[in-house]
Design a protein around this motif. Sequence first.
Motif, mmCIF file in Angstrom:
data_model
loop_
_atom_site.group_PDB
_atom_site.id
_atom_site.type_symbol
_atom_site.label_atom_id
_atom_site.label_comp_id
_atom_site.label_asym_id
_atom_site.label_seq_id
_atom_site.Cartn_x
_atom_site.Cartn_y
_atom_site.Cartn_z
ATOM 1 N N PRO A 164 -9.618 3.275 4.180
ATOM 2 C CA PRO A 164 -8.769 2.534 3.245
ATOM 3 C C PRO A 164 -7.789 1.646 4.002
ATOM 4 O O PRO A 164 -7.695 1.699 5.241
ATOM 5 C CB PRO A 164 -8.044 3.646 2.485
ATOM 6 C CG PRO A 164 -7.968 4.764 3.476
ATOM 7 C CD PRO A 164 -9.249 4.695 4.270
ATOM 8 N N GLN A 221 -11.141 9.049 -1.982
ATOM 9 C CA GLN A 221 -10.752 7.811 -1.311
ATOM 10 C C GLN A 221 -11.800 7.462 -0.252
ATOM 11 O O GLN A 221 -12.479 8.348 0.281
ATOM 12 C CB GLN A 221 -9.373 7.985 -0.655
ATOM 13 C CG GLN A 221 -8.854 6.796 0.144
ATOM 14 C CD GLN A 221 -8.640 5.542 -0.680
ATOM 15 O OE1 GLN A 221 -9.610 4.854 -1.011
ATOM 16 N NE2 GLN A 221 -7.380 5.230 -0.996
ATOM 17 N N THR A 222 -11.950 6.188 0.051
ATOM 18 C CA THR A 222 -12.947 5.773 1.030
ATOM 19 C C THR A 222 -12.571 6.251 2.436
ATOM 20 O O THR A 222 -11.439 6.678 2.684
ATOM 21 C CB THR A 222 -13.096 4.240 1.041
ATOM 22 O OG1 THR A 222 -11.898 3.662 1.588
ATOM 23 C CG2 THR A 222 -13.356 3.699 -0.355
ATOM 24 N N THR A 274 -9.296 1.739 -1.877
ATOM 25 C CA THR A 274 -9.454 0.512 -1.089
ATOM 26 C C THR A 274 -10.428 0.784 0.047
ATOM 27 O O THR A 274 -10.616 1.933 0.468
ATOM 28 C CB THR A 274 -8.114 0.025 -0.499
ATOM 29 O OG1 THR A 274 -7.548 1.056 0.330
ATOM 30 C CG2 THR A 274 -7.127 -0.357 -1.586
ATOM 31 N N THR A 332 0.825 -1.209 0.000
ATOM 32 C CA THR A 332 0.000 0.000 0.000
ATOM 33 C C THR A 332 0.860 1.261 0.000
ATOM 34 O O THR A 332 0.449 2.298 -0.529
ATOM 35 C CB THR A 332 -0.962 0.026 1.199
ATOM 36 O OG1 THR A 332 -0.226 -0.159 2.413
ATOM 37 C CG2 THR A 332 -2.007 -1.066 1.082
#
Length: 326
Positions: free
Chosen positions: A307, A303-304, A118, A110
């Motif tokens: 992540p 982005q979530t 993600t 990552t």
Amino acid sequence: MTAPLKIAFAGTGSIGQRHLRNLLATEPEAQLVFLRANARRDALSSEVGAQVVSDMAELLDCAPDGLIISTPSAFHGQTLFGAVEAGLPVYVEKPVVTSLADLAEVHRLTAQRPDLPTLVGCNLRFLPSLQKLHALVRTEIGMPARARFEAGQWLPDWRPSQDHRHSYSAAPQEGGGVILDLLHELDAAEWILGPLEVAAATTAQAPVLQIDSEAVANILLRRCDLPLLVSVELDYVARRPLRQYRVVGDGGTLTWSLADKLLRLETPIGTHDIDCGAEGFDVAKTYERAMAEFLTALRGGPQTSNPLQTGLSSNALALAAKELSC
């Protein structure tokens, strides 16, 4: 018109099928790919018209937009590593991994792809009542001094159609055991109270369940920068489902109970039950919200909210607790 997404699934058991239903409710035209040993087809793959492949190379050749991983926990790594390395967005169920070596590998991968969309499946973060608790801890109770996160349920009731003794929960080598299974509480503790470390942990088995994995766990957490102690108590034996949290501060106390659909604030002035709305305690809706957030990220959105870069933290706490437990 927006083109249909192509979504791959590794794992189509009960939680995988829940994710599949939520995906199709939002994206009915989605194209589907199932990753299965020997490219096994069945009634589900035929019903939804899924292409079935046998390995990661075949899956990547299909050029999916995202991958949902909900295989037994110990098998997440073998799929996750290949996906992240290839730049394939991933929604992975908790726990992400079940060993310290795999945890280190996910961190390494990552770090190379920090912008890859993600999401770690700690769905309780999407529960409105817990989001209120998260906010109120910061505004209504002063400095937190201690907290307790408690959860339990009779393991045979989890999956009534399956003998619990043959489930992955019963098998430590498959990632079973109450610490990893009930990772939600460790995740909620750190999400609500900030960075924590494991001070001590104890576990016990429950002979009545006839399983090899730990069935009871008590974990003591602390913050290094604040005088704050947190206990996390987990079990597979509570005959009625139990999930309740309490945070005690020098200005007040917050109590949350899923079974009672309660969020209560107690201060020197009095006691007040917080209105959390019609869906405040609706856990089923949290899966829908999580899926919607992942799909938004796939389409170029932000982005979530959880992540891999942040979701691995509670995973690390769980593995540390298992290492320290006696």
